[in-house]
Design a protein around this motif. Structure first.
Motif, PDB file in Angstrom:
ATOM      1  N   VAL A   1      -7.854  -0.824   4.382  1.00 49.64           N
ATOM      2  CA  VAL A   1      -8.129  -0.939   2.951  1.00 49.64           C
ATOM      3  C   VAL A   1      -9.491  -1.603   2.656  1.00 49.64           C
ATOM      4  O   VAL A   1     -10.251  -1.090   1.829  1.00 49.64           O
TER       5      VAL A   1
ATOM      6  N   LEU B   1     -12.410  -0.028   0.347  1.00 46.60           N
ATOM      7  CA  LEU B   1     -12.839  -0.648  -0.918  1.00 46.60           C
ATOM      8  C   LEU B   1     -14.356  -0.792  -0.985  1.00 46.60           C
ATOM      9  O   LEU B   1     -14.963  -0.517  -2.018  1.00 46.60           O
TER      10      LEU B   1
ATOM     11  N   LEU C   1       1.130  -3.907 -12.037  1.00 39.42           N
ATOM     12  CA  LEU C   1      -0.250  -4.406 -12.063  1.00 39.42           C
ATOM     13  C   LEU C   1      -1.022  -4.093 -10.781  1.00 39.42           C
ATOM     14  O   LEU C   1      -2.149  -4.540 -10.609  1.00 39.42           O
TER      15      LEU C   1
ATOM     16  N   ASP D   1      -3.397  -2.307  -8.447  1.00 35.11           N
ATOM     17  CA  ASP D   1      -4.442  -1.316  -8.744  1.00 35.11           C
ATOM     18  C   ASP D   1      -5.301  -0.914  -7.556  1.00 35.11           C
ATOM     19  O   ASP D   1      -6.196  -0.088  -7.698  1.00 35.11           O
ATOM     20  N   ILE D   2      -5.030  -1.462  -6.384  1.00 39.37           N
ATOM     21  CA  ILE D   2      -5.919  -1.161  -5.251  1.00 39.37           C
ATOM     22  C   ILE D   2      -5.833   0.329  -4.890  1.00 39.37           C
ATOM     23  O   ILE D   2      -6.849   1.018  -4.778  1.00 39.37           O
TER      24      ILE D   2
ATOM     25  N   ASN E   1      -7.299   2.568  -7.602  1.00 42.88           N
ATOM     26  CA  ASN E   1      -8.772   2.570  -7.588  1.00 42.88           C
ATOM     27  C   ASN E   1      -9.314   3.477  -6.482  1.00 42.88           C
ATOM     28  O   ASN E   1     -10.319   4.159  -6.664  1.00 42.88           O
TER      29      ASN E   1
ATOM     30  N   THR F   1       9.380  -0.173  -7.142  1.00 41.23           N
ATOM     31  CA  THR F   1      10.539   0.700  -7.354  1.00 41.23           C
ATOM     32  C   THR F   1      11.039   0.564  -8.791  1.00 41.23           C
ATOM     33  O   THR F   1      11.621   1.492  -9.346  1.00 41.23           O
ATOM     34  N   THR F   2      10.785  -0.604  -9.367  1.00 40.88           N
ATOM     35  CA  THR F   2      11.254  -0.834 -10.732  1.00 40.88           C
ATOM     36  C   THR F   2      10.380  -0.141 -11.774  1.00 40.88           C
ATOM     37  O   THR F   2      10.820   0.100 -12.893  1.00 40.88           O
TER      38      THR F   2
END
Ligand code: B1M
Lengths: 208, 326
Positions: free
Chosen positions: A59, A63, A100, A102-103, A106, A149-150
């Protein structure tokens, strides 16, 4: 062209300033922005995306390559616009309501941009109204990401909302599967960022 | 006997789910209450102890405590685990300037007091564990996880500088747990699992080793939790030199336990959401039994969840986790 190879290497190495310098120099020298994009920048993102899919880079490397790509795009895009060059298509992307993370989103966004699509990034915690904003800005595909999952079930609401409007909705994120996509009637699913580009190419009948 | 010897000498596979929030289903109350009031947290943990008679008790995994202590803003909600809002630090200069606070302020005290109360009542062959965040993940929470991964590659010196500050804080905080009577700390290092293997070694394991050198002794151990890494990271994780590792879903724990020496403990990895929240009781039981049978030849395996079990877990599934047998 040697410079294109350098641009490609600088993007893959995440060297943002070097990318800006090289791209600016190429543009000043009168090189075609399409050539810079298609000969250097897009292949860079494709290659690093492939390496990521094969666990050869991780990752953080993705990035920094994405940031370097952004730096190059910031210079190329205005010139492209002046020359009347059309993007392959326009999409909007966002992480779904309540989520939340966002990696991954993006990375998907930058791979799509790198492949020649115009991408409206709606950020995180997107409800249907937010996705609608993307459509108002001209997007005709909604890309939804979910890491929890939620929050994943909200994708069903998004799919149902856009079904009647002729807007395609494609989905992804760690807990999402092809099975789930089929179940909720999404227009497509991909496992990773590279796959997302191939999916959009297929969906819109393009080959970038 | 210390926790490691206890596990290695047990005739049956031990079970250590990362579960405090599901205790609310028995004790009542909210996540918000038990992360800000030690007596209520204690009540939830004791309710689980009474039901499952586990030899292990763990304080809540609240990975916002330390970053909040440094000054980060925390978002609270009634039934979700507190999380960090935004970025406290945005550049190398901020990193340079930030002072390491004393951990005896803020909500860390909630965890310490809970642990102290548990330790006071502990019987022999019971082990009390304090939950805290790992150094790389703490640095990530202060700088932004994504942005911190970027500077790990681009400005490694700044990254090391912030991690060192995190280490300084976590050594002091872990000492407080130790002095309060902990037998071990459960150190969660999820963000490090996204690094490449050498990166994980150099930016996380090296520092875990440093923390362990300051704290570990015959009766106090560090358990390192990493829910993001894969089997390819195993050597890099082991470079921390400690003897107890806890892994999540992405790690092949069966392979890991058959790879490491017999005195190294591997724990894991039933997915909290899939197995403890969504699965049926039968699915949970069969998945737990599958893992038990695949590791039956190993004394150094501990059956666990792959990460923290959320408050909306099903007690029936937790019952099935404990009831699963070979
Ligand atoms: C076509 O459209 C497409 C196609 C492909 C698409 C796509 C869309 N979107 C993504 N893809 C795909 O392409 C990408 C590139 O290949 C991929 O994207 P991914 O996003 O999957 O992958 C990224 C490149 C790398 N992966 C990540 O970025 C996620 C890494 C882990 C460690 C993680 C992180 C970093 C964080 N977290 Co969170 N976090 C975890 C993760 C555990 C893990 N190791 O996976 C996970 C996802 N988190 C979890 C949880 C529970 C939570 N997190 C939370 C918070 C956070 C941080 C803020 C600390 C941080 C996010 C930082 C950020 N800016 O994104 C909380 C939720 C906050 C919220 N409301 O969203 C909180 C609830 C924790 C808490 N108790 O507070 C778990 C989810 C469990 C579940 N299945 O529901 C989790 C698996 C950890 C665990 N082991 O339990 C593909 O999925």
């Amino acid at each position: 062209m040697a410079e294109l190879q350098k641009i490609k290497e600088a993007i893959m190495g995440g060297k943002r300033e070097e990318v800006s310098r090289l791209v600016q120099a190429a543009l000043t020298a009168g090189d075609s922005p399409v050539e810079i994009l298609e000969g250097g920048m897009i292949p860079a993102m494709r290659e690093i995306g492939d390496k990521f899919s094969r666990n050869e880079v991780y990752v953080p490397q993705m990035l920094i390559a994405a940031r370097a790509m952004q730096a190059g795009l910031a210079l190329v895009e205005p010139v492209l616009a002046q020359t009347g060059h059309q993007p392959l298509g326009k999409l909007c992307i966002g992480t779904v309501k309540g989520d939340l993370h966002d990696i991954g989103k993006n990375l998907v966004a930058i791979m799509l941009k790198g492949a020649g699509y115009e991408v409206v990034d709606l950020g995180v915690n997107c409800d249907i109204n937010k996705y609608e904003e993307g459509i108002k800005q001209g997007a005709n595909v909604v890309v939804c990401s979910a890491l929890l999952t939620t929050t994943m079930p909200y994708m069903k609401d998004v799919v149902e909302h856009f079904k009647s409007k002729g807007v395609k909705v494609i989905i992804g994120g760690a807990p999402v599967t092809q099975n789930y996509a089929d179940q909720i009637g999404a227009d497509g699913y991909s496992e990773d960022a590279n796959g997302a580009v191939k999916l959009v190419d297929r969906l819109l009948g393009k080959t970038a | 006997m210390n926790i490691i010897d206890f596990i290695l000498r047990s005739s049956e596979t031990q079970r250590l789910p990362v579960a405090v929030y599901p205790g609310l289903l028995l004790s009542g109350g909210t996540v918000r209450e038990i992360t800000s009031d030690w007596a209520l947290q204690l009540k939830a943990i004791k309710a689980l102890q009474a039901r499952y008679k586990s030899p292990f008790a763990l304080t809540a995994m609240d990975l916002s405590v330390e970053a909040e202590n440094f000054g980060a803003k925390v978002l609270f909600s009634e039934n979700e685990v507190p999380t960090i809002d935004g970025r406290l630090l945005t550049n190398a200069e901020d990193i340079e300037k930030i002072k390491v606070p004393s951990p005896d302020k803020g909500r860390g005290i909630v965890q310490i007091k809970t642990l102290e109360a548990l330790a006071k009542e502990k019987k022999s062959d019971e082990f009390i564990l304090g939950g805290l965040i790992g150094p790389y993940s703490l640095a990530g929470r202060l700088f932004g996880i994504s942005e911190f991964m970027e500077i790990t590659l681009l400005e490694p010196e700044a990254a090391h500088c912030l991690i060192k500050k995190a280490v300084e804080h976590q050594i002091k905080y872990a000492k407080m747990f130790k002095e309060a009577g902990a037998d071990a700390v459960f150190m969660a290092e999820p963000a490090a699992g996204l690094l490449w293997p050498e990166g994980l070694r150099d930016f996380s394991s090296v520092y875990v080793k440093e923390i362990a050198a300051e704290l570990e002794d015959e009766n106090f151990k560090i358990i390192l939790h990493n829910c993001g890494c894969t089997i390819e990271h195993l050597d890099a994780v082991l470079a921390s030199g400690i003897s107890f590792f806890h892994f999540g879903k992405p790690t092949d724990v069966v392979k890991a336990v058959h790879t490491v020496p017999d005195n190294i403990i591997i724990a894991g990895n039933l997915d909290p959401m899939e197995m403890f929240v969504q699965a049926s009781v039968e699915e949970m039981k069969s998945k737990a039994e599958e893992l038990l049978s695949q590791t039956a030849d190993k004394r150094n395996f501990v059956l666990s969840s792959g990460c923290d079990i959320p408050p909306n877990a099903k007690l029936a599934n937790l019952d099935a986790f404990y009831a699963a047998e070979l």
